[in-house]
Design an enzyme around this catalytic site. Structure first.
Site, short mmCIF file in Angstrom:
data_model
loop_
_atom_site.label_atom_id
_atom_site.label_comp_id
_atom_site.label_asym_id
_atom_site.label_seq_id
_atom_site.Cartn_x
_atom_site.Cartn_y
_atom_site.Cartn_z
N HIS A 294 0.73 -1.16 0.34
CA HIS A 294 0.36 0.25 0.16
C HIS A 294 1.07 0.91 0.28
O HIS A 294 2.19 1.49 0.77
CB HIS A 294 -0.88 -0.15 0.92
N ASP A 306 6.18 1.22 6.65
CA ASP A 306 4.70 0.81 6.47
C ASP A 306 3.85 1.76 5.77
O ASP A 306 3.77 2.61 6.58
CB ASP A 306 4.29 0.63 7.92
N GLU A 340 -5.23 1.92 3.04
CA GLU A 340 -5.31 0.70 3.72
C GLU A 340 -5.40 1.19 4.84
O GLU A 340 -5.95 0.21 5.62
CB GLU A 340 -3.91 -0.14 3.46
N GLU A 341 -4.66 2.00 5.54
CA GLU A 341 -4.88 2.14 6.41
C GLU A 341 -6.06 2.11 7.90
O GLU A 341 -6.19 2.79 8.55
CB GLU A 341 -3.34 3.43 7.48
N ASP A 368 3.28 -6.67 3.60
CA ASP A 368 2.67 -5.68 4.28
C ASP A 368 2.86 -5.88 6.05
O ASP A 368 2.61 -5.64 7.09
CB ASP A 368 1.82 -4.44 4.41
N HIS A 439 3.81 2.42 12.92
CA HIS A 439 2.43 4.41 13.17
C HIS A 439 3.34 4.88 13.97
O HIS A 439 2.21 5.03 15.43
CB HIS A 439 1.55 3.16 14.23
#
Ligand SMILES: *[C@@H]1O[C@H](CO)[C@@H](O)[C@H](O)[C@H]1NC(C)=O
Ligand SMILES: *[C@@H]1O[C@H](CO)[C@@H](O)[C@H](O)[C@H]1NC(C)=O
Ligand SMILES: *[C@@H]1O[C@H](CO)[C@@H](O)[C@H](O)[C@H]1NC(C)=O
Ligand SMILES: *[C@@H]1O[C@H](CO)[C@@H](O)[C@H](O)[C@H]1NC(C)=O
Length: 476
Positions: A294, A306, A340-341, A368, A439
């Site tokens: 992504h 990520d 995606e997130e 991912d 994140h």
């Protein structure tokens, strides 16, 4: 006969599986029934030369360092790429141009309506028993506090059972702090994704969560959460492991902790795009082998890990095949998922739009969960499918990437498609530190390793090539 590689995955029960992710089942012991592939085993073994060529090209040859350097250029130029932002769209345009420069022409985008949640000012202050600033990151879709903030006493909750059993009078008007023990990301993430709704149902006026991570240097980890329809939307944020421990210790000693939470955010819908790049197959161009990652990220750090790494090893697949004039029988399709997130939004849109073609997806792959040293694949599908993939993985012993683990529901975005019965796999890699950085502001190029990315690129390219070229389809 295939001798399956046995693997204890006790330390690897982790996955990036985003957002709504129920804990996934990954078998700790893999004992595939022996499968007789007959001539197919010989056929697969005959790809050893091409595997070596691809590994040489990516690890020591002209592509050496390319994945790392292109990823660095990309994340340094754009930084974080949250769903709905203009910078995400600019980064999609950049990737299209970068691919065109490789003389790859089959590139399309498909529009997707995506959520655009935007973080404003965030501040958390401990007022009692002493004044201290507390690092925080609001969770995705969190509402704002009133302009004067929310000042309230904190109650620490270890788990949802404890929350259920506690009297409403002990929670009403308070800030709930979830302080769960980190077991695995998949198991513990429920406190982030569902915590606010469950606390609100009991009358809490805000909720905080201990960051979903096994390790911290005072870094809060953001991520998605969803409000249930029937509860009041309360502001919600993640705090660091250190501050969660501090608050719990103080309260355990019988002292009262009072916090002041100030948060603003905004929300609207925007249009983004999935990007689809095809290297058309030479015989069966309607049959697809998909590799994917992504392109969006959270709004902190650089989104290098990520999912910049997954994006770039998937970008490299058609590029290297094109450069080496390797055109497999089936089409190799690279997809850069958007949004995606915030709930696999791009993947859901793709599945809907291409539902009439899902029989054409021979195999789908996603990276991912980090692009550290590749170890093999986490494979979903029937045993026959796994036997074939295991045989292919034998060709990657030189880079230690021959392990197959059984995963009921591999990947994150691709679960939307594998749940329809399409066989698929996610990159299995040496990612034990993935959730240290996930994140956070720490998801930067410093987490990436040039040589490991080269190996990941080589592995991803060669696996996709073989699956796209062998005489048999992956059974389902
Ligand atoms: C939940 O937390 C309570 C209080 O700390 C504890 O007694 C209980 O064992 C925990 N339950 C589970 C399932 O972890
Ligand atoms: C809200 O709905 C969910 C199921 O959708 C239910 O589990 C929960 O108890 C409800 N909460 C309230 C406060 O009614
Ligand atoms: C599937 O549907 C899409 C959009 O509706 C269309 O463009 C495409 O040609 C269809 N494919 C097949 C194989 O029917
Ligand atoms: C593969 O593993 C062996 C044994 O642990 C190690 O010596 C070798 O350097 C590894 N090779 C690569 C390419 O990582």
């Amino acid at each position: 006969m295939i001798q399956m590689i046995l693997l204890s995955v006790t330390c690897l029960l982790i996955l990036s599986g985003e957002v709504y992710g129920a804990p996934k089942k990954r078998k700790t012991y893999s004992e595939l029934k022996s499968c007789d592939l007959g001539n197919l085993a010989e056929e697969i073994a005959s790809y050893d030369t091409v595997v070596k060529d691809i590994i040489d090209y990516a690890v020591t040859g002209p592509f050496k360092g390319k994945t790392y350097n292109e990823l660095a250029k990309f994340v340094d130029k754009f930084g974080p790429r949250p769903s709905g932002s203009q910078v995400l769209e600019d980064s999609i345009d950049y990737m299209i141009e970068l691919t065109r420069e490789e003389d790859i022409k089959d590139i399309i985008t498909e529009e997707v309506k995506v959520p655009h949640w935007s973080r404003g000012e965030e501040k958390l202050t401990m007022l009692e028993p002493r004044v201290k600033d507390i690092a925080l990151l609001g969770l995705g879709m969190s509402v704002s506090t009133p302009p004067d903030g929310i000042t309230a006493e904190v109650i620490v909750i270890r788990n949802f059972t404890e929350l259920e059993n506690i009297g409403e009078n002990n929670i009403k008007g308070k800030i709930v702090l979830y302080d769960p023990v980190f077991i695995t990301y998949g198991k513990t993430v429920a406190y982030r994704s569902q915590g606010a709704s469950k606390a609100a149902a009991k009358g809490a006026i805000a909720s905080l969560v201990r960051s979903i991570a096994p390790f911290s240097i005072n870094s809060p980890h953001t991520g998605m959460q969803t409000y249930e329809k029937n509860v009041t939307k309360i502001p919600t944020a993640a705090i660091t492991l250190e501050d969660a421990d501090l608050i719990r210790r103080i309260i355990t000693r019988g002292e009262k902790v009072v916090l002041k939470l100030e948060m603003t955010s905004s929300y609207d819908d925007k249009v983004s795009r999935n990007t689809i790049i095809d290297l058309k197959g030479r015989e069966r161009s309607d049959s697809l082998v998909i590799v994917s990652g992504h392109i969006d990220s959270w709004d902190v750090g650089q989104g290098a890990m990520d999912d910049g790494g997954g994006l770039f090893i998937s970008w490299a697949v058609p590029v290297i095949l094109q450069r080496l004039s390797l055109r497999p029988k089936r089409t190799v399709r690279t997809i850069f998922w958007t949004a995606e997130e915030v709930g696999l939004v791009g993947a859901y849109a793709y599945e809907k739009q291409h539902r009439n073609e899902s029989n054409n997806i021979n195999f789908i792959m996603e990276s991912d969960e980090g692009t550290f040293a590749p170890l093999g694949l986490a494979v979903g599908g029937n045993q026959e499918a796994r036997c074939i993939i295991a045989e292919i993985l034998k060709l990657f012993q030189s880079i230690n990437a021959s392990t197959l683990i059984e995963e009921d529901s591999p990947g994150s975005d691709i679960t939307v498609i594998t749940s329809k019965g399409v066989p698929g796999a996610s990159l299995y890699n040496d990612n034990s530190e993935y959730f240290w950085f996930h994140h956070t502001e720490g998801d930067t190029m410093n987490v990436e390793d040039e040589q490991e990315l080269d190996q990941g690129t080589a592995f991803w390219t060669a696996v996709a090539y073989i699956i796209a070229d062998i005489s048999v389809d992956i059974p389902r």
